[in-house]
Motif scaffolding. Structure first.
Motif, mmCIF file in Angstrom:
data_model
loop_
_atom_site.group_PDB
_atom_site.id
_atom_site.type_symbol
_atom_site.label_atom_id
_atom_site.label_comp_id
_atom_site.label_asym_id
_atom_site.label_seq_id
_atom_site.Cartn_x
_atom_site.Cartn_y
_atom_site.Cartn_z
ATOM 1 N N VAL A 9 -3.576 1.739 -4.165
ATOM 2 C CA VAL A 9 -4.144 1.719 -5.522
ATOM 3 C C VAL A 9 -5.049 2.932 -5.724
ATOM 4 C CG1 VAL A 9 -5.636 0.455 -7.109
ATOM 5 C CG2 VAL A 9 -3.960 -0.781 -5.721
ATOM 6 N N ALA A 10 -5.777 3.317 -4.667
ATOM 7 C CA ALA A 10 -6.632 4.504 -4.750
ATOM 8 C C ALA A 10 -5.818 5.752 -5.061
ATOM 9 C CB ALA A 10 -7.397 4.682 -3.442
ATOM 10 N N SER A 33 -7.817 -0.788 -1.442
ATOM 11 C CA SER A 33 -6.415 -0.474 -1.201
ATOM 12 C C SER A 33 -6.180 1.032 -1.284
ATOM 13 C CB SER A 33 -5.528 -1.187 -2.221
ATOM 14 O OG SER A 33 -4.226 -0.633 -2.231
ATOM 15 N N ARG A 67 -11.400 3.236 4.140
ATOM 16 C CA ARG A 67 -12.093 2.299 3.255
ATOM 17 C C ARG A 67 -13.546 2.706 3.019
ATOM 18 N NH1 ARG A 67 -7.681 0.380 4.732
ATOM 19 N NH2 ARG A 67 -6.659 -1.449 3.850
ATOM 20 N N ASP A 104 0.828 -1.204 0.000
ATOM 21 C CA ASP A 104 0.000 0.000 0.000
ATOM 22 C C ASP A 104 0.863 1.255 0.000
ATOM 23 O OD1 ASP A 104 -2.642 -0.597 -0.314
ATOM 24 O OD2 ASP A 104 -3.109 -0.723 1.811
ATOM 25 N N HIS A 113 -12.170 1.020 -4.356
ATOM 26 C CA HIS A 113 -11.056 0.090 -4.244
ATOM 27 C C HIS A 113 -10.615 0.060 -2.786
ATOM 28 C CE1 HIS A 113 -7.407 -2.155 -4.969
ATOM 29 N NE2 HIS A 113 -7.793 -2.335 -6.214
ATOM 30 N N ILE A 150 -5.187 5.755 -8.704
ATOM 31 C CA ILE A 150 -6.399 6.105 -9.447
ATOM 32 C C ILE A 150 -6.647 7.607 -9.385
ATOM 33 C CG2 ILE A 150 -8.920 5.798 -9.518
ATOM 34 C CD1 ILE A 150 -8.486 2.979 -8.403
ATOM 35 N N LYS A 164 -15.597 4.045 -8.654
ATOM 36 C CA LYS A 164 -15.045 2.695 -8.745
ATOM 37 C C LYS A 164 -14.281 2.426 -7.455
ATOM 38 C CE LYS A 164 -14.601 2.631 -13.793
ATOM 39 N NZ LYS A 164 -13.654 2.454 -14.934
#
Length: 230
Positions: free
Chosen positions: A201-202, A198, A186, A39, A196, A205, A194
């Motif tokens: 990963v966010a 993580s 979260r 992360d 996510h 994005i 969309k």
């Protein structure tokens, strides 16, 4: 005469990969940033791209906090380490920022690397120079998610999220949230088009506002890493 059965060789015990720190990859940069977990790797990759620093440093995931010592020892023998001029290490404070900082100091001593005296300051007592940042910063307990919660502290979503957890506490008294910051990040990500789970990963994005004032110390730490080789 009946054939005798062949002796059975006992199978070797399975290798538990999770007990080993990640093996350092070959180094191709004069600047290294070591971070705690996937992360954090994804988050700092996104932040470095936001700052246009991606081509000036190399990010490595050292795994968990207990794996840092062995990772640093292995790093010294990694291909290209001799060319590294400066290295930053970022980890979570968890319960205590001071204890986390001391833990990184001990790992550096064990690996015979320069040891900073204070967080976010660099030790130039040898090569590479080394700096340590403990998240969320300012000597506070917590982690990356604690810092990320501050990026949406004044948004309508935060008020809704707080109301949600208050409702759960009132309606489900037996419910326990073991890590409120992780839970809140979260739930915040669940509001996105969309979602996510993580936070790293966010960041890639684009769901975190990487220009927020609360991230300024973190941005400065990264910038100071790359500025040292100019």
């Amino acid at each position: 005469m009946e054939p005798q059965p062949r002796p059975v060789t006992p199978a070797a015990p399975p290798t538990i990969v999770g007990d080993r720190p990640p093996k350092p990859e070959p180094i191709d940069s004069e600047v290294l940033l070591l971070v705690e977990g996937k992360d954090s790797h994804n988050f700092f990759d996104a932040l470095c791209k936001h700052l246009k620093l991606s081509d000036q440093l190399q990010i490595m995931n050292f795994g968990g906090v207990r794996e840092l010592k062995e990772f640093l020892i292995g790093l010294r023998s990694a291909s290209g380490f001799g060319d590294v001029k400066i290295m930053g290490i970022v980890r979570d404070a968890e319960q205590s920022s001071a204890s986390a900082f001391q833990s990184v100091q001990e790992s550096l001593k064990h690996a015979k690397l320069p040891v900073p005296v204070n967080p976010e300051q660099f030790s130039y007592d040898g090569q590479p120079a080394v700096g340590i940042m403990i998240l969320p910063g300012q000597g506070q307990p917590g982690m990356l998610e604690t810092l990320l919660c501050k990026t949406f502290a004044d948004t309508p979503e935060r008020h809704c999220i707080d109301a949600f957890f208050k409702c759960v506490q009132e309606q489900c008294p037996d419910s326990r949230v073991s890590n409120p910051e992780k839970a809140r990040t979260r739930v915040f990500l669940a509001t996105k088009k969309k979602p996510h789970p993580s936070v790293g990963v966010a960041a890639r994005i684009g769901y975190w506002h990487l220009g927020q004032e609360v991230l300024e110390p973190t941005r400065k730490f990264l910038q100071s890493l790359t500025a040292a080789t100019d």
